[in-house]
Design an enzyme around this catalytic site. Structure first.
Site, short mmCIF file in Angstrom:
data_model
loop_
_atom_site.label_atom_id
_atom_site.label_comp_id
_atom_site.label_asym_id
_atom_site.label_seq_id
_atom_site.Cartn_x
_atom_site.Cartn_y
_atom_site.Cartn_z
N GLY A 85 19.53 22.00 18.21
CA GLY A 85 20.20 21.76 16.94
C GLY A 85 21.40 22.66 16.75
O GLY A 85 21.73 23.50 17.60
N VAL A 137 21.99 25.24 14.64
CA VAL A 137 21.70 26.67 14.59
C VAL A 137 21.00 27.14 15.86
O VAL A 137 21.37 28.16 16.46
CB VAL A 137 20.85 27.02 13.36
CG1 VAL A 137 20.56 28.51 13.31
CG2 VAL A 137 21.55 26.58 12.08
N LEU A 154 14.29 30.50 9.33
CA LEU A 154 15.60 30.15 8.78
C LEU A 154 15.47 29.05 7.75
O LEU A 154 14.88 27.99 8.01
CB LEU A 154 16.54 29.71 9.91
CG LEU A 154 16.81 30.77 10.97
CD1 LEU A 154 17.70 30.21 12.07
CD2 LEU A 154 17.46 32.00 10.34
N SER A 201 17.62 27.74 3.85
CA SER A 201 18.87 27.18 3.36
C SER A 201 19.16 27.70 1.97
O SER A 201 18.23 28.00 1.21
CB SER A 201 18.77 25.65 3.33
OG SER A 201 19.82 25.09 2.57
N SER A 202 20.43 27.77 1.63
CA SER A 202 20.79 28.26 0.30
C SER A 202 20.39 27.29 -0.80
O SER A 202 20.42 27.64 -1.98
CB SER A 202 22.30 28.52 0.23
OG SER A 202 23.03 27.34 0.52
N CYS A 203 19.96 26.07 -0.44
CA CYS A 203 19.53 25.12 -1.47
C CYS A 203 18.20 25.52 -2.10
O CYS A 203 17.74 24.86 -3.04
CB CYS A 203 19.45 23.71 -0.91
SG CYS A 203 18.06 23.45 0.21
N TYR A 221 13.51 19.06 0.06
CA TYR A 221 13.84 19.93 1.20
C TYR A 221 13.77 21.39 0.78
O TYR A 221 13.23 22.24 1.51
CB TYR A 221 15.23 19.59 1.72
CG TYR A 221 15.74 20.47 2.84
CD1 TYR A 221 15.27 20.32 4.13
CD2 TYR A 221 16.70 21.45 2.59
CE1 TYR A 221 15.74 21.12 5.16
CE2 TYR A 221 17.18 22.26 3.62
CZ TYR A 221 16.70 22.09 4.90
OH TYR A 221 17.16 22.89 5.92
N LYS A 236 11.45 24.65 2.22
CA LYS A 236 12.00 25.92 2.69
C LYS A 236 11.46 27.10 1.87
O LYS A 236 11.23 28.19 2.41
CB LYS A 236 13.52 25.88 2.65
CG LYS A 236 14.12 24.96 3.72
CD LYS A 236 13.71 25.42 5.10
CE LYS A 236 14.26 24.55 6.21
NZ LYS A 236 13.83 25.01 7.55
N PRO A 251 20.81 30.92 5.26
CA PRO A 251 22.24 30.74 5.48
C PRO A 251 22.89 29.88 4.41
O PRO A 251 22.25 29.01 3.81
CB PRO A 251 22.31 30.06 6.84
CG PRO A 251 21.02 29.33 6.95
CD PRO A 251 20.00 30.19 6.24
N THR A 252 24.16 30.09 4.22
CA THR A 252 24.97 29.19 3.41
C THR A 252 25.27 27.95 4.24
O THR A 252 24.66 27.72 5.28
CB THR A 252 26.26 29.91 2.97
OG1 THR A 252 26.95 29.10 2.03
CG2 THR A 252 27.16 30.23 4.15
N ASN A 253 26.23 27.12 3.82
CA ASN A 253 26.59 25.92 4.57
C ASN A 253 27.14 26.30 5.94
O ASN A 253 28.11 27.06 6.04
CB ASN A 253 27.65 25.13 3.80
CG ASN A 253 27.17 24.70 2.43
OD1 ASN A 253 26.36 23.81 2.29
ND2 ASN A 253 27.66 25.39 1.40
N HIS A 260 26.21 16.69 6.93
CA HIS A 260 26.61 17.48 5.77
C HIS A 260 28.11 17.27 5.51
O HIS A 260 28.81 16.64 6.30
CB HIS A 260 26.29 18.95 5.99
CG HIS A 260 24.83 19.26 5.94
ND1 HIS A 260 24.06 19.40 7.08
CD2 HIS A 260 23.99 19.45 4.89
CE1 HIS A 260 22.81 19.66 6.73
NE2 HIS A 260 22.74 19.70 5.41
N ARG A 304 35.66 11.79 9.24
CA ARG A 304 36.40 10.83 8.42
C ARG A 304 37.91 10.99 8.57
O ARG A 304 38.64 10.02 8.78
CB ARG A 304 35.98 11.02 6.95
CG ARG A 304 36.32 9.86 6.02
CD ARG A 304 35.72 10.12 4.65
NE ARG A 304 34.28 10.30 4.75
CZ ARG A 304 33.57 11.03 3.90
NH1 ARG A 304 34.16 11.68 2.91
NH2 ARG A 304 32.26 11.13 4.03
N TRP A 335 33.36 11.30 -1.59
CA TRP A 335 32.44 11.29 -2.73
C TRP A 335 32.80 12.36 -3.76
O TRP A 335 33.25 13.46 -3.42
CB TRP A 335 31.02 11.57 -2.24
CG TRP A 335 30.29 10.35 -1.78
CD1 TRP A 335 30.82 9.23 -1.21
CD2 TRP A 335 28.87 10.15 -1.84
NE1 TRP A 335 29.82 8.34 -0.90
CE2 TRP A 335 28.61 8.87 -1.28
CE3 TRP A 335 27.80 10.90 -2.31
CZ2 TRP A 335 27.33 8.35 -1.17
CZ3 TRP A 335 26.51 10.38 -2.20
CH2 TRP A 335 26.28 9.12 -1.65
#
Length: 323
Positions: free
Chosen positions: A24, A26, A116, A118-120, A147, A151, A174-176, A190, A198, A213
């Site tokens: 993946g 990371v 690990l 996520s900041s979410c 999600y 975490k 981690p952040t994004n 993401h 795009r 979006w």
């Protein structure tokens, strides 16, 4: 058993390290970093070789390999659309992966494990920049709450293992992230890789407009995955504590600004329009990285430089990357 006195130090480069999720974004960066640092016994399995949702298979793997160190980077991940459409999958699969790996690591006496997240995990309207102690102080962002809960459960499992077994496992949030090996799928990626794809396709086709979006106003922090990998090793060698550690740059930009930067790098000369009927997600997610700085680490790859190398990688691998 509660946490015992422990001073982190250099990991033994000759001992076995299992990187869960080594293919993946990371995990592959962590693998590259460990190789560069001289680790000589790295172990990884693809999802086809080892389904981490299969508890018996995970325990058999740990019984055979007995890694001294584990980096748990395996996860089911995706953008707003994927998280919002398949919340059960994101909750169930991530819980299974985490519980199986950590239970097997306890059973087979893994010395150091890095989980690990996520900041979410933080509340949607957490005070900015977000400190580690903001966890569980407010409502989550609804588009990825399933999600996030998975975490959060992972952090809690690390803390529970520390309390019950006295193991010096740690968590990092981690952040994004972005960089080589990212998911550039039109529906599963993401925001940053989605924008790269795009705008690059629009530039190549000569399109006169790109539609994104939301409003472009949310602010996001972006960290190059090679920086993340460096932080993982640094924390494993320099940090010990039950609280998760934020990993980021300490600065952010708007989605509109990141889109403009990408458009400029790929030389897209058309118009960008914003579909304001689509959700923006969390208005801002900037991490307080004081704890990380106190541990002796700061990010080193600038955003524009990181974007240029990521776009170069994407263009080189566009025919073979995950679609």
């Amino acid at each position: 058993m509660t946490d015992s006195v422990f001073t982190p130090g250099p990991l033994d480069r000759s001992d076995r390290v299992y990187v869960a999720g080594h293919r993946g974004l990371v995990g592959s960066a962590v693998w590259r970093r460990l190789e560069a640092e001289g680790f000589s016994d790295l172990v990884g399995r693809t999802s086809a070789e080892l389904d981490l949702k299969d508890r018996d298979a995970v325990f058999a793997f740990f019984a055979e390999q007995k890694p001294r160190y584990v980096v748990l980077a395996a996860a089911k991940v995706g953008g707003i659309m994927a998280n919002n459409t398949y919340p059960h999958d994101f909750l169930s699969e991530n819980l299974q992966i985490q519980v199986n790996v950590m239970d097997a690591a306890v059973e087979h006496d893994t010395e150091r494990l890095m989980f690990l997240g996520s900041s979410c995990i933080y509340p949607k309207f957490a005070e900015q920049p977000i400190r580690e102690d903001s966890l569980l102080t407010g409502h989550l962002e609804p588009t990825n709450d399933a999600y996030a809960i998975a975490k959060i459960a992972g952090i809690m499992q690390v803390q529970a293992v520390r309390r019950q077994y006295g193991k010096h496992w740690i968590s990092a949030m981690p952040t994004n992230l972005y960089g080589p090996g990212d998911n550039f799928s039109p529906t599963g990626s993401h925001v940053l890789p989605a924008l790269i794809r795009r705008y690059d396709e629009a530039a190549k086709s000569g399109a006169d407009r790109v539609e994104n979006w939301g409003t472009g106003s949310p602010r996001r922090e972006f960290l190059h995955v090679d920086d993340m990998a460096a932080a993982v090793l640094h924390l494993m060698e320099h940090y010990d504590g039950p609280e998760q550690v934020n990993v980021g740059t300490g600065s952010d930009v708007t989605i509109k600004e990141i889109a403009e930067t990408i458009a400029s790098i790929v030389e897209f000369e058309g118009q960008t329009v914003w579909d304001t009927t689509k959700p923006d997600g969390t208005p801002q997610k900037l991490l307080d990285v004081s704890k990380l700085a106190d541990a002796g680490w700061t990010a080193g790859i600038g955003l524009e430089d990181g974007l240029r190398t990521t776009i170069d990688w994407y263009r080189t691998h566009v025919d073979s990357i995950r679609q």
